[in-house]
Design a protein around this motif. Structure first.
Motif, PDB file in Angstrom:
ATOM      1  N   MET A  53      76.945  81.079  91.965  1.00 57.75           N
ATOM      2  CA  MET A  53      76.837  81.719  90.672  1.00 57.75           C
ATOM      3  C   MET A  53      76.341  83.146  90.852  1.00 57.75           C
ATOM      4  SD  MET A  53      75.240  78.678  88.314  1.00 57.75           S
ATOM      5  CE  MET A  53      74.712  79.846  87.141  1.00 57.75           C
ATOM      6  N   GLN A  54      76.752  83.969  89.940  1.00 65.24           N
ATOM      7  CA  GLN A  54      76.296  85.350  89.937  1.00 65.24           C
ATOM      8  C   GLN A  54      75.555  85.620  88.638  1.00 65.24           C
ATOM      9  OE1 GLN A  54      79.708  87.817  90.397  1.00 65.24           O
ATOM     10  NE2 GLN A  54      79.790  87.544  92.610  1.00 65.24           N
ATOM     11  N   ASP A  55      74.472  86.354  88.748  1.00 60.47           N
ATOM     12  CA  ASP A  55      73.735  86.751  87.564  1.00 60.47           C
ATOM     13  C   ASP A  55      74.148  88.177  87.222  1.00 60.47           C
ATOM     14  OD1 ASP A  55      72.076  86.461  85.466  1.00 60.47           O
ATOM     15  OD2 ASP A  55      70.219  86.690  86.586  1.00 60.47           O
ATOM     16  N   THR A  56      74.431  88.404  85.966  1.00 64.41           N
ATOM     17  CA  THR A  56      74.916  89.714  85.545  1.00 64.41           C
ATOM     18  C   THR A  56      73.807  90.470  84.825  1.00 64.41           C
ATOM     19  OG1 THR A  56      75.672  88.852  83.425  1.00 64.41           O
ATOM     20  CG2 THR A  56      77.237  88.776  85.255  1.00 64.41           C
ATOM     21  N   ALA A  57      74.110  91.684  84.441  1.00 71.36           N
ATOM     22  CA  ALA A  57      73.157  92.501  83.692  1.00 71.36           C
ATOM     23  C   ALA A  57      72.846  91.884  82.332  1.00 71.36           C
ATOM     24  CB  ALA A  57      73.709  93.909  83.518  1.00 71.36           C
ATOM     25  N   GLU A  58      73.771  91.115  81.798  1.00 74.36           N
ATOM     26  CA  GLU A  58      73.550  90.444  80.511  1.00 74.36           C
ATOM     27  C   GLU A  58      72.370  89.487  80.604  1.00 74.36           C
ATOM     28  OE1 GLU A  58      74.220  89.350  76.523  1.00 74.36           O
ATOM     29  OE2 GLU A  58      74.993  91.027  77.686  1.00 74.36           O
ATOM     30  N   GLY A  59      72.221  88.823  81.724  1.00 75.31           N
ATOM     31  CA  GLY A  59      71.114  87.882  81.898  1.00 75.31           C
ATOM     32  C   GLY A  59      69.767  88.564  81.911  1.00 75.31           C
ATOM     33  N   PHE A  60      69.709  89.794  82.391  1.00 78.03           N
ATOM     34  CA  PHE A  60      68.452  90.530  82.393  1.00 78.03           C
ATOM     35  C   PHE A  60      68.213  91.245  81.072  1.00 78.03           C
ATOM     36  CE2 PHE A  60      69.463  90.348  86.944  1.00 78.03           C
ATOM     37  CZ  PHE A  60      68.278  89.795  87.413  1.00 78.03           C
ATOM     38  N   GLY A  61      69.256  91.737  80.454  1.00 71.05           N
ATOM     39  CA  GLY A  61      69.103  92.532  79.242  1.00 71.05           C
ATOM     40  C   GLY A  61      68.900  91.729  77.978  1.00 71.05           C
ATOM     41  N   GLN A  62      69.404  90.514  77.946  1.00 70.97           N
ATOM     42  CA  GLN A  62      69.322  89.715  76.725  1.00 70.97           C
ATOM     43  C   GLN A  62      67.885  89.388  76.322  1.00 70.97           C
ATOM     44  OE1 GLN A  62      71.350  85.964  76.883  1.00 70.97           O
ATOM     45  NE2 GLN A  62      71.615  85.904  74.661  1.00 70.97           N
ATOM     46  N   PRO A  63      66.994  88.969  77.215  1.00 72.04           N
ATOM     47  CA  PRO A  63      65.613  88.708  76.780  1.00 72.04           C
ATOM     48  C   PRO A  63      64.913  89.955  76.259  1.00 72.04           C
ATOM     49  CG  PRO A  63      66.022  87.701  78.911  1.00 72.04           C
ATOM     50  CD  PRO A  63      67.203  88.555  78.599  1.00 72.04           C
ATOM     51  N   ILE A  64      65.188  91.077  76.864  1.00 72.56           N
ATOM     52  CA  ILE A  64      64.565  92.320  76.395  1.00 72.56           C
ATOM     53  C   ILE A  64      65.082  92.689  75.014  1.00 72.56           C
ATOM     54  CG2 ILE A  64      64.398  94.795  76.861  1.00 72.56           C
ATOM     55  CD1 ILE A  64      64.251  94.064  79.823  1.00 72.56           C
ATOM     56  N   ARG A  65      66.381  92.474  74.778  1.00 70.29           N
ATOM     57  CA  ARG A  65      66.929  92.742  73.446  1.00 70.29           C
ATOM     58  C   ARG A  65      66.329  91.810  72.403  1.00 70.29           C
ATOM     59  NH1 ARG A  65      71.980  92.789  75.879  1.00 70.29           N
ATOM     60  NH2 ARG A  65      72.563  90.956  74.684  1.00 70.29           N
ATOM     61  N   HIS A  66      66.031  90.580  72.784  1.00 70.62           N
ATOM     62  CA  HIS A  66      65.406  89.651  71.839  1.00 70.62           C
ATOM     63  C   HIS A  66      63.969  90.056  71.534  1.00 70.62           C
ATOM     64  CE1 HIS A  66      68.511  86.669  71.256  1.00 70.62           C
ATOM     65  NE2 HIS A  66      68.767  86.683  72.568  1.00 70.62           N
ATOM     66  N   ILE A  67      63.231  90.476  72.547  1.00 75.84           N
ATOM     67  CA  ILE A  67      61.831  90.857  72.345  1.00 75.84           C
ATOM     68  C   ILE A  67      61.731  92.105  71.484  1.00 75.84           C
ATOM     69  CG2 ILE A  67      59.767  91.723  73.514  1.00 75.84           C
ATOM     70  CD1 ILE A  67      60.533  89.863  75.866  1.00 75.84           C
ATOM     71  N   PHE A  68      62.544  93.122  71.808  1.00 83.12           N
ATOM     72  CA  PHE A  68      62.477  94.393  71.094  1.00 83.12           C
ATOM     73  C   PHE A  68      63.550  94.497  70.016  1.00 83.12           C
ATOM     74  CE2 PHE A  68      60.600  95.329  75.274  1.00 83.12           C
ATOM     75  CZ  PHE A  68      59.354  95.755  74.837  1.00 83.12           C
ATOM     76  N   GLY A  69      64.022  93.376  69.530  1.00 81.26           N
ATOM     77  CA  GLY A  69      65.089  93.366  68.535  1.00 81.26           C
ATOM     78  C   GLY A  69      64.720  94.038  67.227  1.00 81.26           C
ATOM     79  N   CYS A  70      63.437  94.012  66.858  1.00 83.31           N
ATOM     80  CA  CYS A  70      63.035  94.645  65.598  1.00 83.31           C
ATOM     81  C   CYS A  70      63.134  96.163  65.687  1.00 83.31           C
ATOM     82  CB  CYS A  70      61.630  94.216  65.213  1.00 83.31           C
ATOM     83  SG  CYS A  70      60.369  94.657  66.419  1.00 83.31           S
ATOM     84  N   PHE A  71      63.112  96.729  66.896  1.00 82.68           N
ATOM     85  CA  PHE A  71      63.223  98.168  67.060  1.00 82.68           C
ATOM     86  C   PHE A  71      64.658  98.623  67.269  1.00 82.68           C
ATOM     87  CE2 PHE A  71      58.954  97.199  68.770  1.00 82.68           C
ATOM     88  CZ  PHE A  71      58.223  97.878  67.818  1.00 82.68           C
ATOM     89  N   LEU A  72      65.548  97.685  67.557  1.00 83.99           N
ATOM     90  CA  LEU A  72      66.928  98.022  67.870  1.00 83.99           C
ATOM     91  C   LEU A  72      67.856  97.615  66.735  1.00 83.99           C
ATOM     92  CD1 LEU A  72      66.989  96.687  71.517  1.00 83.99           C
ATOM     93  CD2 LEU A  72      66.657  99.039  70.794  1.00 83.99           C
ATOM     94  N   ARG A  73      68.933  98.376  66.588  1.00 88.70           N
ATOM     95  CA  ARG A  73      69.959  97.948  65.648  1.00 88.70           C
ATOM     96  C   ARG A  73      70.652  96.739  66.236  1.00 88.70           C
ATOM     97  NH1 ARG A  73      74.051 102.308  64.406  1.00 88.70           N
ATOM     98  NH2 ARG A  73      73.538 102.955  66.493  1.00 88.70           N
ATOM     99  N   HIS A  74      71.255  95.948  65.390  1.00 85.49           N
ATOM    100  CA  HIS A  74      71.926  94.749  65.863  1.00 85.49           C
ATOM    101  C   HIS A  74      72.994  95.127  66.870  1.00 85.49           C
ATOM    102  CE1 HIS A  74      69.905  92.154  63.035  1.00 85.49           C
ATOM    103  NE2 HIS A  74      70.127  93.075  62.109  1.00 85.49           N
ATOM    104  N   SER A  75      72.981  94.424  67.962  1.00 87.63           N
ATOM    105  CA  SER A  75      73.962  94.729  69.000  1.00 87.63           C
ATOM    106  C   SER A  75      75.323  94.168  68.607  1.00 87.63           C
ATOM    107  CB  SER A  75      73.519  94.151  70.341  1.00 87.63           C
ATOM    108  OG  SER A  75      73.375  92.748  70.251  1.00 87.63           O
ATOM    109  N   THR A  76      76.333  94.879  68.971  1.00 88.07           N
ATOM    110  CA  THR A  76      77.699  94.472  68.688  1.00 88.07           C
ATOM    111  C   THR A  76      78.343  94.033  69.991  1.00 88.07           C
ATOM    112  OG1 THR A  76      77.809  96.105  66.941  1.00 88.07           O
ATOM    113  CG2 THR A  76      79.882  95.218  67.716  1.00 88.07           C
ATOM    114  N   ARG A  77      78.867  92.837  70.001  1.00 85.67           N
ATOM    115  CA  ARG A  77      79.506  92.324  71.201  1.00 85.67           C
ATOM    116  C   ARG A  77      80.993  92.199  70.957  1.00 85.67           C
ATOM    117  NH1 ARG A  77      75.580  87.550  73.395  1.00 85.67           N
ATOM    118  NH2 ARG A  77      73.683  88.758  73.280  1.00 85.67           N
ATOM    119  N   ALA A  78      81.729  92.710  71.866  1.00 88.68           N
ATOM    120  CA  ALA A  78      83.181  92.587  71.796  1.00 88.68           C
ATOM    121  C   ALA A  78      83.655  91.963  73.095  1.00 88.68           C
ATOM    122  CB  ALA A  78      83.823  93.954  71.600  1.00 88.68           C
ATOM    123  N   ALA A  79      84.285  90.831  72.998  1.00 88.36           N
ATOM    124  CA  ALA A  79      84.795  90.152  74.188  1.00 88.36           C
ATOM    125  C   ALA A  79      86.288  90.414  74.284  1.00 88.36           C
ATOM    126  CB  ALA A  79      84.534  88.655  74.103  1.00 88.36           C
TER     127      ALA A  79
END
Length: 90
Positions: free
Chosen positions: A1-27
């Motif tokens: 398995m490979q860990d991507t940047a999403e795995g590291f960035g997602q917890p930080i986005r959840h913690i600081f979510g009140c300071f950030l605009r809602h993230s937009t994901r496009a697959a």
């Protein structure tokens, strides 16, 4: 398995979510796999710094006429400012 940047960035986005605009994901699918794009905006920048920068720009534009002159005019402005500050301190 490979860990991507999403795995590291997602917890930080959840913690600081009140300071950030809602993230937009496009697959979208690109051979050989699927790629994700996450766009995160900054609420503090949009709500505080941009309006403050616009205000500073408007004030600077209002006083731009002061900088269109000769050196003698600049010296007169400096002298009047020094005399005014001296009178204020006395």
């Amino acid at each position: 398995m490979q860990d991507t940047a999403e795995g590291f960035g997602q917890p930080i986005r959840h913690i600081f979510g009140c300071f950030l605009r809602h993230s937009t994901r496009a697959a979208f699918t690109v051979r050989p796999g699927t790629r994700y794009r996450v766009i995160v905006g900054d609420r503090i920048w949009q709500g505080l710094y941009l309006p403050l920068g616009a205000l500073v720009q408007r004030v600077a534009d209002a006083f731009a006429w002061l900088q269109q002159g000769r050196i003698s005019t600049y010296l007169l402005y400096s002298f009047i400012t020094l005399i005014g500050l001296l009178a204020l301190m006395l």
